[in-house]
Scaffold this active site. Structure first.
Site, PDB file in Angstrom:
ATOM      1  N   GLU A 209       0.802  -1.229   0.000  1.00  0.00           N
ATOM      2  CA  GLU A 209       0.000   0.000   0.000  1.00  0.00           C
ATOM      3  C   GLU A 209       0.838   1.285   0.000  1.00  0.00           C
ATOM      4  O   GLU A 209       0.640   2.156   0.841  1.00  0.00           O
ATOM      5  CB  GLU A 209      -0.933   0.002   1.222  1.00  0.00           C
ATOM      6  CG  GLU A 209      -1.919  -1.144   1.198  1.00  0.00           C
ATOM      7  CD  GLU A 209      -2.882  -1.105   2.353  1.00  0.00           C
ATOM      8  OE1 GLU A 209      -4.086  -1.195   2.103  1.00  0.00           O
ATOM      9  OE2 GLU A 209      -2.434  -0.998   3.522  1.00  0.00           O
TER      10      GLU A 209
HETATM   11  C1  ACM Z   1      -1.881  -5.269   4.295  1.00  0.00           C
HETATM   12  O1  ACM Z   1      -2.920  -5.711   4.762  1.00  0.00           O
HETATM   13  N1  ACM Z   1      -1.790  -3.988   3.988  1.00  0.00           N
HETATM   14  C2  ACM Z   1      -0.733  -6.108   4.037  1.00  0.00           C
END
Ligand code: ACM
Length: 491
Positions: A209
């Protein structure tokens, strides 16, 4: 009250299906003490988990002492205290002291590692970069590509997930800058100490992310792209990850990262932890890399385990029955490369150990069994009976668990243009669902659900409770008809 169990004299022949049987605990969003983590280890080993993945860093706190970078814990381990719903919490106010948090000293880590090892548990440390790095950047702002004022986030809204297939973006740049040589010097120092403290062979570098919107605008990033001939931001991230891998390998460790590390080209020796479904793991295995499966749809134990009307709110749901359907070994991949799997407990909404337990059990029973037992042995009816037996053990041990399997599964659909039809189901057999639409609390003298219900014309609420053998077993659920109409898609 039970006072003990009889153990018949038997010979047990047993072996695990997978070698990596993990639970991930995020100690950044909320800090948990050494004693609390030890207690979690005590719980997990009863079910033959052998790996504890500690999420040591994130936007909400840096939790491990790095002696060569003291600000990481002087600044990064502390934030202002907020209670409420993650993402809706208020930013630090001017002059407000950051007093909430904590971190593990080297001595603490050694103590935890030994405690875990004595119970046959490895600890996998995660240092999440280049995204989710606000605590590091608040400590050392020069790590960012974007000059600015940074703070350790208390859970305010600085990242935006617009939905509708659009990419998320940051309102604040929480990434370490891949174009900044200081970033690699910083990470070399961090991973030197992490590698010395944790004997386990792998170090997790996150990689998930990463907001790109600040990179798009950064002159430094543009110059890096030109110099290194990187054609897009995936390749920028991949350049960063490959350099991180060199650092981690140079400390004698293998690198593992979330499946985003596939984007732009996987680092040569990297293992992949597949969370956005199984496909990243499948792709990595096809490229000959090791894989740990922890897909959101089966293994995210931060999600609600029942209906949003009764569970503490989180943006998604994973019921026990679904967790039990987790199959870590996909068809057509080399089984040797699938090291195993794990359930992940992110703690944005987990403020204390009672709720940590509630979120973990019973879903971690399902994950434990999937990872230990052969696929042929899987049987939901038998499993769910054993789950109920283990609820008694957890009761006696004073460990909290979610009773969500006793609460109904509610589906609201639209009939004609204006009325709502409600279908009710249960995850386990043998429950009677009693209901009311007249605002009173139903009990076992109220009607039993038999077939889909049309909500009466002027009803304001639907209330539900499950009974078994005339004893209440589920929790009283209250849903407004306005909520049911919304779910049914009626404006
Ligand atoms: C995640 O859940 N951002 C690895």
């Amino acid at each position: 009250m039970l006072s003990g169990w009889n153990i018949p004299s038997v010979t047990i022949e047993d072996h695990p299906r997978f070698g990596w049987r993990g639970l991930m605990l995020d100690v950044s969003r909320h800090f948990f003490t050494v004693a609390q983590v030890k207690d979690y280890i005590d719980q997990m080993v009863k079910y033959k988990f052998n790996l504890l993945h500690l999420g040591l860093t994130n936007d909400q706190g840096w939790r491990i002492q790095i002696k060569s970078l003291p600000k990481l814990t002087e600044v990064g381990a502390w934030r202002v205290e907020r209670t409420g719903t993650f993402g809706n919490l208020s930013k630090p106010q001017p002059g407000e002291p950051a007093t909430y948090g904590g971190f593990y000293t080297h001595e603490d880590i050694k103590e935890l590692v030994k405690y875990a090892a004595d119970r046959f548990v490895n600890i996998l440390p995660e240092i999440d970069v280049p995204g989710h790095s606000l605590a590091a950047i608040a400590s050392y702002p020069e790590l960012s590509c974007t000059p600015g004022e940074y703070y350790v986030s208390p859970g305010d809204r600085f990242m935006v997930w617009p939905g509708g297939g659009q990419h998320f973006y940051g309102l604040l740049d929480n990434t370490i800058c891949p174009a900044n040589e200081k970033a690699y010097e910083f990470l070399d120092k961090v991973f030197t100490e992490v590698a010395q403290l944790f004997p386990f062979g792998y170090i997790h570098m996150g990689g998930d992310e990463t907001a790109r919107n600040f990179w798009e605008k950064s002159e430094q990033i543009k110059a890096l792209m030109k110099k290194e001939n990187l054609k897009d931001l995936d390749e920028v991230q991949s350049y960063f990850v490959k350099r991180v891998e060199k650092i981690i390998n140079s400390k004698g460790k293998k690198m593992i990262g979330w499946d985003e590390i596939l984007d732009g080209g996987l680092a040569p020796n990297a293992a992949v932890m597949s969370w956005r479904g199984m496909k990243g793991g499948i792709e990595a295995a096809k490229q000959g890399h090791e894989v740990v499966m922890s897909p959101t749809d089966f293994a995210y134990i931060d999600y609600m385990q029942g209906d949003a009307a009764i569970e503490p709110p989180v943006y998604s749901t994973l019921r026990l029955k679904k967790a039990y359907q987790f199959e870590p070994l996909p068809e057509g991949v080399d089984a040797k490369l699938i090291k195993g799997g794990q359930a992940n407990l992110w703690t944005e909404q987990v403020y204390n150990t009672r709720h940590m337990q509630y979120m973990t059990w019973p879903r971690a029973f399902a994950i434990a069994e999937v990872l230990w037992s052969s696929k042929e042995k899987r049987n939901w009816e038998y499993f769910s009976k054993r789950v109920e037996n283990h609820f008694k053990r957890l009761d006696m041990a004073g460990v909290k668990y979610a009773p969500s399997i006793y609460d109904p599964i509610i589906t609201a659909t639209k009939k004609d243009t204006a009325s709502v039809v409600v279908k009710l189901e249960t995850e386990i057999e043998g429950l009677d669902i009693h209901y009311s639409f007249d605002n009173s609390f139903p009990d076992n003298f109220y009607p039993v659900y038999k077939e889909p219900l049309t909500v009466p014309r002027d009803a304001a609420t639907m209330k539900l409770i499950t009974y078994r053998n005339n004893e209440p077993i589920g929790r009283m659920m209250v849903l407004t008809i306005a909520e049911l109409r919304k779910r049914a898609g009626i404006k």
